[in-house]
Enzyme design. Structure first.
Site, PDB file in Angstrom:
ATOM      1  CD  GLN A   7      41.092 -32.116 -13.396  1.00 24.06           C
ATOM      2  OE1 GLN A   7      39.880 -31.866 -13.331  1.00 24.06           O
ATOM      3  NE2 GLN A   7      42.013 -31.248 -13.019  1.00 24.06           N
ATOM      4  CG  ASP A  23      47.037 -32.209  -5.267  1.00 21.21           C
ATOM      5  OD1 ASP A  23      45.888 -32.687  -5.263  1.00 21.21           O
ATOM      6  OD2 ASP A  23      47.732 -32.129  -6.285  1.00 21.21           O
ATOM      7  NE  ARG A  45      45.035 -34.041 -13.494  1.00 23.71           N
ATOM      8  CZ  ARG A  45      45.071 -35.330 -13.138  1.00 23.71           C
ATOM      9  NH1 ARG A  45      45.400 -36.294 -13.982  1.00 23.71           N
ATOM     10  NH2 ARG A  45      44.786 -35.682 -11.904  1.00 23.71           N
ATOM     11  N   GLY A  46      48.393 -34.052 -11.742  1.00 20.47           N
ATOM     12  CA  GLY A  46      48.429 -35.078 -10.703  1.00 20.47           C
ATOM     13  C   GLY A  46      49.714 -34.867  -9.919  1.00 20.47           C
ATOM     14  CB  ALA A  47      50.370 -34.567  -6.284  1.00 18.03           C
ATOM     15  CG  ASN A  70      42.553 -34.542  -3.652  1.00 17.97           C
ATOM     16  OD1 ASN A  70      43.573 -34.709  -4.331  1.00 17.97           O
ATOM     17  ND2 ASN A  70      41.428 -35.169  -3.925  1.00 17.97           N
ATOM     18  CE  LYS A  71      41.695 -30.746  -9.317  1.00 17.08           C
ATOM     19  NZ  LYS A  71      42.276 -29.416  -9.638  1.00 17.08           N
ATOM     20  NE  ARG A  79      48.463 -27.131 -11.164  1.00 10.76           N
ATOM     21  CZ  ARG A  79      47.499 -28.065 -11.141  1.00 10.76           C
ATOM     22  NH1 ARG A  79      47.738 -29.275 -11.637  1.00 10.76           N
ATOM     23  NH2 ARG A  79      46.323 -27.797 -10.623  1.00 10.76           N
TER      24      ARG A  79
HETATM   25  O1  MRU Z   1      44.701 -30.128 -10.754  1.00 16.72           O
HETATM   26  P1  MRU Z   1      45.108 -31.579 -10.819  1.00 16.72           P
HETATM   27  O2  MRU Z   1      44.374 -32.332 -11.871  1.00 16.72           O
HETATM   28  O3  MRU Z   1      46.593 -31.729 -10.914  1.00 16.72           O
HETATM   29  O4  MRU Z   1      44.651 -32.158  -9.421  1.00 16.72           O
HETATM   30  C1  MRU Z   1      44.980 -33.486  -9.122  1.00 16.72           C
HETATM   31  C2  MRU Z   1      44.410 -33.952  -7.840  1.00 16.72           C
HETATM   32  O5  MRU Z   1      43.830 -33.210  -7.083  1.00 16.72           O
HETATM   33  C3  MRU Z   1      44.670 -35.364  -7.494  1.00 16.72           C
HETATM   34  O6  MRU Z   1      43.636 -35.865  -6.695  1.00 16.72           O
HETATM   35  C4  MRU Z   1      45.976 -35.449  -6.692  1.00 16.72           C
HETATM   36  O7  MRU Z   1      47.025 -34.838  -7.388  1.00 16.72           O
HETATM   37  C5  MRU Z   1      46.348 -36.836  -6.390  1.00 16.72           C
HETATM   38  S1  MRU Z   1      46.830 -37.680  -7.892  1.00 16.72           S
HETATM   39  C6  MRU Z   1      47.610 -39.036  -7.562  1.00 16.72           C
END
Ligand code: MRU
Length: 355
Positions: A198, A239, A48-50, A249-250, A91
């Site tokens: 997270q 994201d 996970r993470g963009a 973002n999250k 996603r």
């Molecule tokens: O659902 P996730 O855990 O993939 O969400 C991640 C985020 O929202 C992060 O803040 C974003 O991807 C930036 S990570 C470098």
């Protein structure tokens, strides 16, 4: 500083991820041997993470080609398209996934390969290039951000944006690592980041492993922390950043931005240009992924709500550009008005992109 725990890596055997669902209890790697496994790992947030899901997608095309063993160049290119189609929708919010998949497909087509093995080699080379660019981008983000935050080291951050979430040191957390490396001693407040934690499971674990001063708060303590003087700056990842600067973002990021504005605290968004989407004019055009109700009704197999209570579970929210103080990218710090500053940075970055 280099990534101590890389969320995604390619070794001769194939695509290997750290299964982030099992952190912080145990560090377990998972080798992904099929497109189904890559899709599952992305969907369940094992990876996970963009930027990290962008890398998993890019390498996932190699995994898929090895699985299918196409007999001709045409069949190989058709497989690339089919795998891109399959993985892209897993996603939808982070532009890095669709962006990396499209970039690898374009490289495969442009390679002029004369054998299926040549197509596989071109795809792998492009995935490795995306990985290297992401690592370099995170290090540059750290350098630029550390200059910006040197005098405001009491930092609040959200979700996990570090070495697990990218191909390098991270986005917002790369700034934290760069501050620490410069001897500034950042004091980080990490939000839990409900519902999948997270911040609690990953950021707290990652920063403690790196020896960074981190304190965990529940998401709803952010306002009290700001009014109590515990926060000098907020920095988060992204994201998808629309052309006007509206940022997905999250979930929970938007309310942090509102709180920061109320308290006169700068609100920074850190991310590579690969998370900026010139095709999306503003936040209204961003598709926000909605996830299973069960993520909110319970955790770790334990019910925390009535089993049948209706739930709304958006994984992300959109922060309007007007609440963002600046973006920290590998191209430098982008300031308002964001339309022109983003367009200039993206156009410069596009000079390095694969046609
Ligand atoms: O659902 P996730 O855990 O993939 O969400 C991640 C985020 O929202 C992060 O803040 C974003 O991807 C930036 S990570 C470098």
């Amino acid at each position: 500083m280099r990534a101590a725990v890389a969320g995604v890596r390619w070794d001769v055997g194939g695509l290997v991820i750290v299964d982030q669902r099992r952190l912080p209890a145990e560090v377990v790697e998972w080798r992904l041997d099929s497109v189904d496994e890559v899709a599952d790992a992305i969907r369940t947030l094992a990876v996970r993470g963009a930027p990290a899901i962008g890398l998993a997608g890019a390498y996932g095309i190699v995994v898929g080609l090895r699985q299918v063993r196409p007999g001709s160049v045409e069949a190989a290119l058709e497989s690339v398209r089919a795998i891109e189609e399959r993985l892209r929708s897993v996603r939808p919010t982070a532009v890095n996934l669709s962006g990396s998949l499209a970039r690898v497909r374009r490289a495969a087509v442009a390679s002029g390969a004369t054998s299926p093995e040549g197509v596989v080699a071109a795809v792998l080379a492009e995935a490795v290039a995306i990985h290297a660019e992401d690592r370099d981008a995170t290090l540059a983000i750290g350098r630029h951000g550390a200059r910006l935050l040197a005098d405001t080291p009491r930092i609040l951050t959200h979700c996990n944006t570090g070495r697990l979430a990218t191909g390098g040191d991270g986005t917002a957390l790369s700034v934290v690592y760069a501050l620490a490396a410069a001897g500034v001693m950042p004091q980080v407040l990490a939000t839990e980041s409900r519902p999948l934690l997270q911040g609690a499971r990953l950021t707290a674990w990652e920063l403690r492993a790196a020896g960074v001063d981190v304190r965990l708060i529940v998401d709803s303590a952010a306002g009290a922390a700001m009014s109590g003087g515990l926060v000098q700056a907020v920095i988060v990842g992204c994201d998808r950043v629309a052309a006007n600067g509206d940022t997905a973002n999250k979930i929970g990021t938007y309310q942090l931005a509102v709180l920061a504005r109320h308290h006169g605290i700068p609100f920074y968004v850190a991310g590579p240009l690969s998370s900026f989407d010139a095709e999306t004019p503003n936040g209204h055009a961003i598709v926000v992924e909605e996830r299973s109700a069960d993520e909110v009704r319970g955790f770790g197999g334990h019910a925390t709500a009535p089993a049948d209570v209706p739930v709304w579970n958006p994984a992300f929210d959109v922060t309007p550009a007007e609440l963002i103080t600046a973006f920290v990218t590998e191209a430098g710090v982008l300031e308002p008005p964001f339309g022109p500053s983003i367009a200039t940075a993206v156009a410069l970055g596009a000079g390095n992109a694969t046609p």
